[in-house]
Design an enzyme around this catalytic site. Sequence first.
Site, PDB file in Angstrom:
ATOM      1  CE  LYS A   1      36.919  43.152  39.077  1.00  0.00           C
ATOM      2  NZ  LYS A   1      35.503  43.435  39.378  1.00  0.00           N
TER       3      LYS A   1
ATOM      4  CB  CYS B   1      34.364  44.383  34.168  1.00  0.00           C
ATOM      5  SG  CYS B   1      32.684  44.335  34.677  1.00  0.00           S
TER       6      CYS B   1
END
Length: 447
Positions: A222, A276
Amino acid sequence: MTLPILQQKIENQTAKLAVIGLGYVGLPVACEFARVGFHVLGVDIIQERVDEINRGLSPIEGDEPGLTELLEDVVGQRKLHATTNYADLKDRDVILIDVETPIDDDHQPRYEALRAVLNDLGPVLKDGALVIVESTIAPRTMQDLVLPVLEESSSKRLNQDFFLGNCPERVMPGKLLANLRYVSRVVGGMTSETAETMMSLYKYVVDAKLDSTDCVTAEVVKTTENAYRDVNIAFANEVALICEDIGANVWEVRELVNKSPGRNMLFPGAGVGGHCIPKDPWLLVANVAKDFEPLLIPAARSINDGMPLHMVDLTVEALRECGIGIDDSRIAVLGYAYLENSDDTRNSPSKVLVERLQDLGAEVVIHDPYITEYQGDIMEATRGCNVFVIMVAHDVYRSFDWNDLSIDHGKVALIDGRNVFNPDQINLQSICYCAVGRRKSNEQQDK
Ligand code: SAJ
């Protein structure tokens, strides 16, 4: 309860689910599992958010196709109920955790929210329950933080009294439900059996590939996928700076480079914002041994964080070419969201630019068609401005005839951070134009 029994309860959908953290990830996740037939308890610390959800109203801002209707539906069917009371979790077989995992000014992860959840969950954790962290976390956080804190707070033992996994989300603002349904997911279990049980759960809501692995791999994947994007954007930005210096057009360079097989140069621009991309590279390197120092990933962050300041430099240069002093300037900043056609301002590069320009003594006007306080007719909103800085490639800016400006505004400076304009279509007699990745306008006027 053993894992096979839990797996059976998942497969016949009698397993009771919970989602802790009802933000822009947790709430759609809760709705999705409720939609497919599970009973879901949503838990959040914000009472007004809980109350709003229990009225079938979504607290999520921005346009999220399908979410409002789905939430109203599953709350109406009593498949989703929200609470602030952790004691209500005592009958939950599967608990998903979707709380914020920010970084601080020193780029260190801040796990206060995650720790609080684990400390509050432990005492009420049901025997045999499966806990899945969906939040983005630094590699080794499951092993070194989540596991010890949960064992301590629950007085239970992993793989005997409870099970643990990590399944990072891959959502995007504006496509929350679509991404949850159609984007593949990495399913990391503390054991392979746990990963298999998790797969049987996610099969209900994910219509895409599910890849089972261990927790560390899931954590690395991720954070790496976003670090990968950040490094590639930084590469494009550095090539843009080289083009400005050398006197080339990075947009033409990019187009021709990408004709070479296996190349996919991304877009340079006015900076890298969002929830992010600016954060996850720091999570990826957060727990590496101190005798190994990553170079490329921090350098990419530095290049990308430097782009809003480069826009300040271009603006000051354009002012000089226009013969406008910064104290006499009234600068229109066009775009305050972090992404085109979005109202999301998290880590917006425009915030950095505005603060710096104001520090330099400029009067700044902000326009953004997606943000209530900055909306309005462009000409009206920017009346009296003699400098225009494009920070976000909102569609409305691409279709606006900027030559109209000089009619109303006289000689103006136009600084293009997102390749919104084709300088060949700009009247360079009345507009001082400069842009990320293009040769300086005076060179253009000389050519
Ligand atoms: N940006 C550039 N140049 C580019 C691409 C983006 O300067 O070529 C800037 C944007 O202007 C923005 C920032 O980077 O300020 C981030 O843009 P983004 O397109 O990466 O959008 P995000 O932040 O919403 O990233 C999400 C991420 N998805 C998840 O974390 C699940 C990312 O992994 C995806 O690659 C990205 O969406 C996407 O668009 O696919």
